[in-house]
Write a protein that holds these residues in place. Sequence first.
Motif, PDB file in Angstrom:
ATOM      1  N   UNK B 141       0.863  -1.178   0.000  1.00 16.26           N
ATOM      2  CA  UNK B 141       0.000   0.000   0.000  1.00 16.26           C
ATOM      3  C   UNK B 141       0.909   1.241   0.000  1.00 16.26           C
ATOM      4  N   UNK B 142       0.701   2.170  -0.902  1.00 20.17           N
ATOM      5  CA  UNK B 142       1.635   3.305  -1.014  1.00 20.17           C
ATOM      6  C   UNK B 142       1.498   4.359   0.085  1.00 20.17           C
ATOM      7  N   UNK B 143       0.510   4.229   0.966  1.00 14.75           N
ATOM      8  CA  UNK B 143       0.396   5.216   2.044  1.00 14.75           C
ATOM      9  C   UNK B 143       1.264   4.792   3.228  1.00 14.75           C
ATOM     10  N   UNK B 144       1.750   5.799   3.981  1.00 16.32           N
ATOM     11  CA  UNK B 144       2.643   5.522   5.111  1.00 16.32           C
ATOM     12  C   UNK B 144       2.128   6.202   6.368  1.00 16.32           C
ATOM     13  N   UNK B 145       2.252   5.483   7.491  1.00 22.21           N
ATOM     14  CA  UNK B 145       1.901   6.075   8.788  1.00 22.21           C
ATOM     15  C   UNK B 145       3.188   6.479   9.490  1.00 22.21           C
ATOM     16  N   UNK B 146       3.203   7.700  10.004  1.00 19.30           N
ATOM     17  CA  UNK B 146       4.351   8.115  10.812  1.00 19.30           C
ATOM     18  C   UNK B 146       3.833   8.480  12.202  1.00 19.30           C
ATOM     19  N   UNK B 157       8.267  12.522   7.086  1.00 19.50           N
ATOM     20  CA  UNK B 157       6.994  12.829   6.416  1.00 19.50           C
ATOM     21  C   UNK B 157       7.226  13.690   5.183  1.00 19.50           C
ATOM     22  N   UNK B 160       8.834  11.688   2.250  1.00 21.14           N
ATOM     23  CA  UNK B 160       7.919  10.768   1.574  1.00 21.14           C
ATOM     24  C   UNK B 160       6.857  11.553   0.809  1.00 21.14           C
ATOM     25  N   UNK B 161       6.364  12.617   1.452  1.00 19.93           N
ATOM     26  CA  UNK B 161       5.342  13.436   0.791  1.00 19.93           C
ATOM     27  C   UNK B 161       5.919  14.102  -0.453  1.00 19.93           C
ATOM     28  N   UNK B 165       3.924  10.692  -2.219  1.00 25.09           N
ATOM     29  CA  UNK B 165       3.141   9.635  -1.587  1.00 25.09           C
ATOM     30  C   UNK B 165       2.385  10.163  -0.380  1.00 25.09           C
ATOM     31  N   UNK B 166       1.286   9.498  -0.089  1.00 27.51           N
ATOM     32  CA  UNK B 166       0.417   9.895   1.025  1.00 27.51           C
ATOM     33  C   UNK B 166       1.061   9.550   2.373  1.00 27.51           C
ATOM     34  N   UNK B 167       1.025  10.498   3.298  1.00 27.69           N
ATOM     35  CA  UNK B 167       1.547  10.262   4.646  1.00 27.69           C
ATOM     36  C   UNK B 167       0.488  10.630   5.681  1.00 27.69           C
ATOM     37  N   UNK B 168       0.293   9.782   6.651  1.00 32.96           N
ATOM     38  CA  UNK B 168      -0.511  10.144   7.826  1.00 32.96           C
ATOM     39  C   UNK B 168       0.474  10.415   8.953  1.00 32.96           C
ATOM     40  N   UNK B 169       0.488  11.635   9.404  1.00 29.72           N
ATOM     41  CA  UNK B 169       1.430  12.005  10.465  1.00 29.72           C
ATOM     42  C   UNK B 169       0.635  12.169  11.765  1.00 29.72           C
TER      43      UNK B 169
ATOM     44  N   UNK C   9       0.246  16.226   0.550  1.00 31.38           N
ATOM     45  CA  UNK C   9       0.348  14.776   0.718  1.00 31.38           C
ATOM     46  C   UNK C   9       0.403  14.336   2.177  1.00 31.38           C
ATOM     47  N   UNK C  11      -1.358  14.169   5.728  1.00 32.82           N
ATOM     48  CA  UNK C  11      -2.550  14.379   6.547  1.00 32.82           C
ATOM     49  C   UNK C  11      -2.108  14.412   7.992  1.00 32.82           C
ATOM     50  N   UNK C  26       3.201  -4.052   3.943  1.00 33.89           N
ATOM     51  CA  UNK C  26       2.470  -3.864   2.695  1.00 33.89           C
ATOM     52  C   UNK C  26       1.023  -3.508   2.921  1.00 33.89           C
ATOM     53  N   UNK C 126       3.421   0.920   5.156  1.00 33.67           N
ATOM     54  CA  UNK C 126       4.593   0.974   6.038  1.00 33.67           C
ATOM     55  C   UNK C 126       4.333   1.926   7.190  1.00 33.67           C
ATOM     56  N   UNK C 128       6.475   4.311  10.196  1.00 32.26           N
ATOM     57  CA  UNK C 128       7.740   4.796  10.774  1.00 32.26           C
ATOM     58  C   UNK C 128       7.448   5.305  12.175  1.00 32.26           C
ATOM     59  N   UNK C 369       7.716   1.247  -1.668  1.00 31.20           N
ATOM     60  CA  UNK C 369       6.539   1.694  -2.419  1.00 31.20           C
ATOM     61  C   UNK C 369       6.819   1.636  -3.917  1.00 31.20           C
TER      62      UNK C 369
END
Lengths: 188, 194, 453, 291, 65
Positions: B141-146, B157, B160-161, B165-169, C9, C11, C26, C126, C128, C369
């Motif tokens: 999945x191309x979204x990432x959680x930080x 963040x 990656x942004x 790519x989508x980042x949830x910070x 990008x 949120x 993944x 992923x 971090x 990714x």
Amino acid sequence: MAAETKTGTFVDEICTIPGGESIKLCIQCGTCTASCPNANKMDHTPSELIAMARAGMKKEVLSSNAMWYCLSCYMCTVRCPRGIHQTSLMHAFESLSIKEGLVHTKTVTPTMYRLFNHFCNLGVLPELWFMTRFYLATNPLRAWRMIPTAFALLKHGRLSIRSRKLSPSGSSQLKAILKKSESLGGGI
Amino acid sequence: MECKIGVYICHCGANIAGAVDVAKITEYAGGLPYVAVARDYKFMCSDPGQDIIKNDIKEKGLNRVVVASCSPRLHEPTFRRTVAAAGLNPYLFEMANIREQCAWVHTDKAMATEKARALVSAAVRRVALHEPLETKEVPVNPATLIVGAGIAGIQAALEIADGGRQVYLVEREPSIGGNMARLDKTFPTLDCSA
Amino acid sequence: MASVRSNKNIELMTYSEVTDVSGYVGSFKVSVKQKPRYVDITKCTGCGTCQEKCPMKTDNAFDAGLGKRKAIYTPFPQAVPNVPVIDPAVCTFFLKGKCRACEKFCEAKAIDFNQKEKIAELEVGNIIITTGFDSFDPSVMVQFGYGQYDNVITGVQFERMSNASGPTDGKIMLKDGSPPQSVAILHCIGSRDKNYHQYCSRVCCMYSLKFAHLLREKVPEATVYQLYIDMRCAGSGYEEFYERIQEEGVNFIRGKAGEITDMAEAPEEQGKLMVIVEDTLVRRKRRLPVDMVVLSTALEPRADAESVAKTFSLSRKADGFFLEKHPKLDPVATTTDGVFIAGCCQGPKDIPDTVAQASAAAARVLSMISKGSVQIESATAVVDEELCSGCRICNDLCSYNAITFDEEKKVSHINEALCKGCGTCVAACPSGAITGRHFTTEQIMSEIEGVLV
Amino acid sequence: MKYYTYFPGCSCSSEGGARAYDWSTRAVSKVLDFELKELYDWNCCGSTPSGSVDELGAFCLATRDLALAEKAGLDMVTPCSACYVIFNRTNEYLKQYPRLKEQVDESLAAGELKYNGTVRVRHTLDIIINDIGYEAIKEKVKKPLEGLKIAPYYGCQVVRPGFGFDHPEDPQSLEKLIASIGGEATRFSLKTRCCGGSLIISEEDIALDLTHKLLESASSNGADCIVTVCPLCQTNLDAYQSHVNKKFKTDYRLPVFFFTQLMGLAFGIPENELGIKKGIVSAKKVLAKYV
Amino acid sequence: MSFEPKIVGILCNWCSYAGADLAGTSRKKYAPNVRIVRVMCSGRVEPGFILKAFQKGADGVLVCG
């Protein structure tokens, strides 16, 4: 200066004494000295003594007066960031100093300790006789000056002429134990 | 199919060779059942070291490989890639840890050699029973959680942004900034931290 | 910080905590609890009127207790987002049911006492972890009198004091508001100390030097002492900075302070704090009379590191920081695939190292990714459906929730993407229906035979 | 009823200088329902000086007592901080250093004794606050020491080097104990500093410096008296108070009590059973309200 | 000749095996009598492994995890 930390050196000798092995961990931060109530009375500070021991300066360490000012209050030990048994090291220096005959000449504490040990080995410390003998041996004048204090203690029923004794069997048991310990390297 | 095992003993410079008798182990390994070739080399993980394995797989038709060197936690992936590059399934490989568990922890060379011998023997026996395993892949999945928006979270963040790519910070406090936001100037350049 | 807000990008989810993570590299599923701010973030203009009108005050944790804040507050002026929150533990409305002063005065009508906690469900490939560090609380080291003497302060408090937007507008001052005439900065408080943290915190030498510099700049007449064990200035430009601070006339004493006392032994010690230290280079125990003591405290793992580790299946090192997969070969990965760590949550480090690690973690994620797919462990366990008796013993044993029960076929099934290949189910299966690939019973048995030759 | 093996030590023995400590401890034990069974035929623990002269011999002295105590299978309680530290150190070192244990075992065997390392050694203060508890103490108080300002003095060895039941530098048990008998504990920042006792005989000057600081701090914090947990500290602060006054030209008149004496007073035990008059510095004025 | 026991250590890859590696990298010396078999978790250990070790001449089995 004697050889630095190699096998068979002063540090190794210290390491064989319980609590002594931690001497290797010292980082010379001086916390022990800063925590010691008597550090300023010593010819070498506690941390300096460790540095000297690690440099192999056996004679200088054992003839220092520093350990004889140690009060065994353990403040250095609880604060040491490296967990060194600083108080045990001081005790080790003391007993090595006596064994090697290097005792600092200007302090009477070793005499007091020996006398103390002598009585302990009989099983009980008779406070009155211990003090009397100590003052007479080191400084009869002080014995004279101590008379008012001794009198006050006597008056308040805190000094006994008669001292406690172990049972005959207990006494001989203790003797046997200490004799054996001497044969194993104990004793003075 | 008949097992054909190659065994490779690493010197790791003097790390292993100084503490165990490498020649003796190599000779021993060569005599074990199904072992087609046993060699030793200065650094098995080096390019020439890996090439020895690859060549043997191709030329001698090896179908199992044992490397006796360091911990599998360190170089198992390396050697799995090596055997895979030579066309062998990466799971037909086994490591014997004769550095961390032998050379570095024992002082008696004879005893250490004896133990290394046992570890090599175990690896050879084990690898004979290895089966090829299929490597599986799953989509990413191309979204990432930080988690945590201090300087590290913010930096990651943004990178990656900026890569599109989508980042949830996610930050526990009402504001981002973390410990860094408390600082006025930062060493050694004394620039501000905002 | 501002660029985070403007980046489309990103949120940003502030005042939020991750409560649950499931799935695997993944495709993770993440639950995020968003605490109510009681302020509508879309309406608030950040004018600050509410904070002026709010009658309730409390210590500002952001200023390490030096300053005060209101019950409705933004932690600091440059906050992102620049939207306040209401602290229900202090707010009169929440405590007594009336007040609502902020609501009355808010022109944007942004105050919303009806906000409720929300749970957001996210799907990501992923993760971090960058949860940072806590500062060591020196009050447990009673010998330094923190909390007992007003002018013994921590490094964080000094930071806030010297910050132009901090509680003292950047002025270094004693409790009574006057500038200190002498300051001692004590290194290694809580670090390099087996009684607290054995590790070196890595940044304290340098930030202590910075404090000394700020003191020389802001209170030029003050005497400044640095009490250090070793100066550790290994970084680009760091040794040069050390030299510069020496040139600025700071007194360096090589020794760690034993204690701080206010008991004067001489007239010049009256009203001062006495720092007792061995100057180990001259081998003398000294008493330094100072007005202020700054304790350069250690960086330590977050108090909730254990629960964070549990949520994300991370391991921790003996010192409590999160464990990387390999210190040299894989420093930002963890033992859980797809979960990376960066910054001080992995161990104390300075800003350049933190930024470098964060970039490294970002690069790892971006490479995953851009590849689009990821290889997963093949050495997993597998159920032979013919042999499975459906006893379900394995179902509850699995720590990774990888085993489900197929109600139709009455057999257990292992999700290979979740299975870590630990083999617990293999050992536990009474019918021998589960095979641990690459760690089969035969393989392990023959290995045992092998080590015993 | 709780039972303990009791090791009074030389100072608190019936011939020792701190026999008031022994009396008051026994008196208090009756009220608080625990029994101290004195160890038969015990010998001096060796204290600190013995270890500095003859390390192995000192460990043997202490281990003989431990071996005798082991037979009873009870915790061994001592009122003396020095004995407390020596026995605990012996227990710890025998576990930690196999070579030492071997030698001690061999020596003890010569006296037909064997020690297995199972005796837990505790200080009287420890059992009173932890096994009995503040609540139980409060219940027994008949004459609360209201208004009595007491400096809580722990000294060094009872809280260090960390065998202990309380913080090595900032213990609180005495403060809580004082509160539970109705007294008022004063602030006393030197409460765990050494009184100099171990050198009072050989290096009186140096020891008096330390004693002086303690008296100064206690009195400047408004204490009426000092309470101690160690016979050596008590003797030092009490019997040598006049020496301090002489050397530093001061006029301290701070009575120095054992904590068990103050507990006894609060429990309404007559002062002669507690040995109050054994104090060199008279307690008459300070205690006028309470006896 | 003195008795040299053979001990089989079955260690978890993530903790005790890593610990054995750490002993190696820190050059801690210990007796060479223990021979290590790696598993991915001590949960993988079956009683059969231990019996096997004893059957094949082990004097002791150490399971760590």
